[in-house]
Design an enzyme around this catalytic site. Structure first.
Site, mmCIF file in Angstrom:
data_model
loop_
_atom_site.group_PDB
_atom_site.id
_atom_site.type_symbol
_atom_site.label_atom_id
_atom_site.label_comp_id
_atom_site.label_asym_id
_atom_site.label_seq_id
_atom_site.Cartn_x
_atom_site.Cartn_y
_atom_site.Cartn_z
ATOM 1 N N HIS A 139 0.812 -1.211 0.000
ATOM 2 C CA HIS A 139 0.000 0.000 0.000
ATOM 3 C C HIS A 139 0.855 1.276 0.000
ATOM 4 O O HIS A 139 0.764 2.107 -0.887
ATOM 5 C CB HIS A 139 -0.911 0.017 1.226
ATOM 6 C CG HIS A 139 -1.676 -1.248 1.433
ATOM 7 N ND1 HIS A 139 -2.807 -1.562 0.709
ATOM 8 C CD2 HIS A 139 -1.466 -2.290 2.285
ATOM 9 C CE1 HIS A 139 -3.263 -2.741 1.114
ATOM 10 N NE2 HIS A 139 -2.470 -3.203 2.066
HETATM 11 O O1 RIB Z 1 -4.619 -0.489 5.078
HETATM 12 C C1 RIB Z 1 -3.254 -0.458 4.757
HETATM 13 C C2 RIB Z 1 -2.538 0.580 5.550
HETATM 14 O O2 RIB Z 1 -2.632 0.278 6.946
HETATM 15 C C3 RIB Z 1 -1.032 0.617 5.258
HETATM 16 O O3 RIB Z 1 -0.547 1.900 5.508
HETATM 17 C C4 RIB Z 1 -0.481 -0.345 6.257
HETATM 18 O O4 RIB Z 1 0.897 -0.093 6.550
HETATM 19 C C5 RIB Z 1 -1.328 -0.028 7.457
HETATM 20 O O5 RIB Z 1 -0.776 1.129 8.088
#
Ligand code: RIB
Ligand code: CA
Length: 332
Positions: free
Chosen positions: A239
């Site tokens: 992500h």
């Molecule tokens: O949903 C994904 C996010 O939540 C990313 O930033 C992961 O590292 C968690 O922080």
């Protein structure tokens, strides 16, 4: 020309890759790193940020710890995904430096005020630190170029059926940021789920032939085991580095301007990002929402950064030489 950025994160496996991309691409000038509680408790996310920066040979960035809980309610970490340490998988060395002796919000303030150019805030965890900065120091807002955050989704969530982890963890903070009037870019699950660390990607990390490449491969191997167990995904989506990539090269993500609201009161939907893609609410279309991703270009960018860092194991300066923990003096 390099682009001045601040990285706020909760490492976290994908935060780790995002940090490497940020310090490994010459088009960004990382002024500092701040940490927030999220994937793990604040002590662990801070330790992990320092460990990753040390591994990358970056020894001149101020790192400051921020908020250890959301603005409202209790912290619920993601140990099921990131493990007890927050970076389970590889056998990582301990931090080579200490965090700065100021709160993350104060470090953010000093670095923004001290920057000759407006600064982009890249938020990779719950938005607690960013919200607090904007609330406590509204005077810095004109010096903030944009807030680019990984969070939310135009579709479903990952932590609740309609809530993505960073937003669900601190909905009030996300609401403060989205209603701040600052230019914002939302990098949601709807695009980050397109960037999967497949076996081929993991092999490419390992094929770099460097310690850093091997650590990235081990981080993604652990991350893959978590995503398979919890979500049934064969390959884990990374992500956070997408948010960094979007700052480096805006052509990597396609965005549309849309009103985005955060549900604060929904019994089943608290923390949902309500993205009005068809203008049905009459709200101001003041958030740039990522709706497309050039997946191959993203992986090329990340792999090049890890290759570049792995080839220069010596400590890298990323600005005026200063030891970690040395932050600009406080200004009135
Ligand atoms: O949903 C994904 C996010 O939540 C990313 O930033 C992961 O590292 C968690 O922080
Ligand atoms: Ca994160």
């Amino acid at each position: 020309m390099t682009h001045p950025v601040l990285i706020d994160c909760d490492p976290g496996h994908d935060d780790a890759l995002a940090l490497l991309l940020a310090v490994g691409d010459p088009r960004l000038r990382v002024l500092g790193v701040t940490t927030v509680a999220g994937n793990q408790t604040l002590d662990k996310t801070t330790r992990n940020a320092l460990r990753i920066l040390g591994l990358a040979g970056v020894a001149d960035l101020p790192v400051a710890a921020g908020c250890d809980r959301p603005l409202v309610g209790d912290l619920r970490v993601a140990g099921d995904i990131h493990g007890a340490s927050g970076l389970d998988g590889p056998d990582l060395d301990g931090p080579v430096a200490e965090p700065a002796d100021v709160h993350a919000v104060e470090l953010m303030r000093r670095l923004i005020v001290g920057s000759a150019e407006p600064v982009t805030l890249v938020a990779l965890g719950p938005l607690t630190n960013v919200a607090l900065l904007l609330r406590q120091h509204p005077e810095v807002a004109p010096r903030v170029h944009r807030v680019v955050f990984m969070g939310g989704s135009t579709e479903r969530g990952n932590t609740t059926p309609y809530g993505e982890f960073n937003i669900v963890t601190d909905p009030e903070a996300a609401d403060v940021v989205l209603r701040s009037g600052l230019p914002t870019t939302m990098i949601g699950l709807n695009v980050t789920h397109q960037a999967r660390a497949t076996a081929e990607i993991i092999a490419e990390f390992r094929g770099l032939g460097t310690r850093l490449g091997a650590v990235c491969a081990e981080l993604m191997t652990f991350f893959a085991s978590s995503y398979l167990r919890v979500f049934g995904f064969p390959d884990p989506p990374v992500h956070d580095p997408i948010a960094v990539a979007a700052v480096i090269d805006a052509s990597i993500v396609r965005t549309v301007a849309a009103p985005v609201a955060v549900e604060l009161a929904g019994t089943h939907t608290r923390g949902a990002t309500v993205v009005d893609l068809h203008g049905r609410t009459g709200g101001a279309a003041d958030t740039d929402v990522a709706v497309g991703l050039d997946v191959d270009a993203f992986w090329r960018l990340l792999m090049a950064a890890v290759r570049r860092l792995g080839a220069t194991p010596a400590a890298r300066t990323s600005g005026p030489a200063r030891s970690v923990g040395t932050v600009p003096p406080g200004t009135a």
